[in-house]
Scaffold this active site. Structure first.
Site, PDB file in Angstrom:
ATOM      1  N   ASP A  30      -4.826   3.410  15.122  1.00  0.00           N
ATOM      2  CA  ASP A  30      -5.198   2.479  15.445  1.00  0.00           C
ATOM      3  C   ASP A  30      -5.878   1.440  16.307  1.00  0.00           C
ATOM      4  O   ASP A  30      -5.779   2.624  17.183  1.00  0.00           O
ATOM      5  CB  ASP A  30      -3.540   1.762  16.207  1.00  0.00           C
ATOM      6  CG  ASP A  30      -2.987   1.303  15.572  1.00  0.00           C
ATOM      7  OD1 ASP A  30      -1.362   1.110  14.636  1.00  0.00           O
ATOM      8  OD2 ASP A  30      -3.535  -0.629  15.942  1.00  0.00           O
ATOM      9  N   GLN A  91       6.784  -5.597   7.827  1.00  0.00           N
ATOM     10  CA  GLN A  91       4.491  -4.418   7.495  1.00  0.00           C
ATOM     11  C   GLN A  91       3.886  -5.614   7.702  1.00  0.00           C
ATOM     12  O   GLN A  91       3.797  -6.626   6.711  1.00  0.00           O
ATOM     13  CB  GLN A  91       4.776  -4.200   6.033  1.00  0.00           C
ATOM     14  CG  GLN A  91       3.690  -3.238   5.095  1.00  0.00           C
ATOM     15  CD  GLN A  91       3.674  -2.639   4.645  1.00  0.00           C
ATOM     16  OE1 GLN A  91       5.319  -2.694   3.898  1.00  0.00           O
ATOM     17  NE2 GLN A  91       3.309  -2.140   4.067  1.00  0.00           N
ATOM     18  N   HIS A  97       2.354   2.981   5.540  1.00  0.00           N
ATOM     19  CA  HIS A  97       1.356   4.260   6.741  1.00  0.00           C
ATOM     20  C   HIS A  97       2.524   4.187   7.554  1.00  0.00           C
ATOM     21  O   HIS A  97       3.529   3.562   7.879  1.00  0.00           O
ATOM     22  CB  HIS A  97       0.156   2.870   7.481  1.00  0.00           C
ATOM     23  CG  HIS A  97       0.573   1.355   7.691  1.00  0.00           C
ATOM     24  ND1 HIS A  97       1.173   0.649   7.405  1.00  0.00           N
ATOM     25  CD2 HIS A  97       1.134   1.230   8.978  1.00  0.00           C
ATOM     26  CE1 HIS A  97       0.785  -0.189   7.644  1.00  0.00           C
ATOM     27  NE2 HIS A  97       1.368  -0.556   9.076  1.00  0.00           N
TER      28      HIS A  97
HETATM   29  P1  AMP Z   1       1.880  -2.382  10.336  1.00  0.00           P
HETATM   30  O1  AMP Z   1       2.974  -3.942  11.334  1.00  0.00           O
HETATM   31  O2  AMP Z   1       2.949  -1.805  10.473  1.00  0.00           O
HETATM   32  O3  AMP Z   1       1.994  -3.129   9.205  1.00  0.00           O
HETATM   33  O4  AMP Z   1       1.032  -2.356  11.294  1.00  0.00           O
HETATM   34  C1  AMP Z   1      -0.502  -1.920  11.122  1.00  0.00           C
HETATM   35  C2  AMP Z   1      -0.853  -1.676  11.991  1.00  0.00           C
HETATM   36  O5  AMP Z   1      -2.730  -1.164  11.375  1.00  0.00           O
HETATM   37  C3  AMP Z   1      -1.159  -2.453  13.116  1.00  0.00           C
HETATM   38  O6  AMP Z   1      -1.179  -1.230  14.357  1.00  0.00           O
HETATM   39  C4  AMP Z   1      -2.466  -2.602  14.070  1.00  0.00           C
HETATM   40  O7  AMP Z   1      -3.325  -2.990  15.325  1.00  0.00           O
HETATM   41  C5  AMP Z   1      -3.722  -1.460  12.552  1.00  0.00           C
HETATM   42  N1  AMP Z   1      -4.200  -1.582  12.176  1.00  0.00           N
HETATM   43  C6  AMP Z   1      -4.946  -3.065  11.560  1.00  0.00           C
HETATM   44  N2  AMP Z   1      -6.167  -3.207  11.244  1.00  0.00           N
HETATM   45  C7  AMP Z   1      -6.657  -1.484  11.726  1.00  0.00           C
HETATM   46  C8  AMP Z   1      -7.689  -0.788  11.178  1.00  0.00           C
HETATM   47  N3  AMP Z   1      -9.414  -1.691  10.439  1.00  0.00           N
HETATM   48  N4  AMP Z   1      -8.602   0.146  11.706  1.00  0.00           N
HETATM   49  C9  AMP Z   1      -7.038   0.645  12.597  1.00  0.00           C
HETATM   50  N5  AMP Z   1      -6.010   0.372  12.774  1.00  0.00           N
HETATM   51  C10 AMP Z   1      -5.863  -1.241  12.146  1.00  0.00           C
END
Ligand code: AMP
Ligand code: ZN
Length: 129
Positions: A30, A91, A97
């Site tokens: 992440d 989300q 994920h």
């Molecule tokens: P959620 O709130 O469960 O949808 O979490 C989305 C997660 O994706 C967050 O913890 C972000 O930091 C992570 N994220 C967003 N863009 C990227 C990226 N390009 N590479 C890695 N992690 C990401």
């Protein structure tokens, strides 16, 4: 899904710190970690959320969760982990994920909730049972 950032990661259009991949999933760090080694386990096929993903893929992710937990125990000396999988309003990225957040002694983890709106447990139980 053309505008999905995780699909772009799968296609290699956006770089990622990939830890593991097979035909079904990709695991990468992440970019905004909550703990050291915070990673995301995602299906290579685009699914929105828990209601959308097929059971076979979801079970495969369950299996990989355990393998990745072992990895962070061995390589990062994690002494626990927290999994989280957000849906709906919770989300941000609309591609299923699973978060794996390795846990450590004094890792600064805080669950902060405003509990002023919390109802009596019995009241909720009456609705759910
Ligand atoms: P959620 O709130 O469960 O949808 O979490 C989305 C997660 O994706 C967050 O913890 C972000 O930091 C992570 N994220 C967003 N863009 C990227 C990226 N390009 N590479 C890695 N992690 C990401
Ligand atoms: Zn996607």
């Amino acid at each position: 899904m053309d505008d999905c950032i995780f699909c772009k990661i799968i296609k290699g259009e956006i770089p990622s710190y990939t830890i593991y991949e097979d035909d079904i999933v990709k695991v990468f760090l992440d970019i905004n970690p909550n703990t050291n080694g915070h990673m995301l386990i995602i299906p290579k096929k685009h699914f929105l959320d828990i209601n959308d993903i097929d059971e076979e893929t979801r079970m495969h992710i369950f299996k990989i969760q355990k393998q990745m937990y072992k990895l962070v125990e061995e390589k990062l000396d994690a002494i626990g982990c927290t999994f989280a999988q957000n849906n709906g309003i919770a989300q941000d990225v609309k591609h299923y994920h699973m978060h794996l957040m390795p846990r450590y002694q004094n890792d600064g983890w805080k669950n902060v909730y405003d509990k002023s709106h919390i109802k009596n447990v019995e009241e909720i139980y009456e609705k759910l049972k």
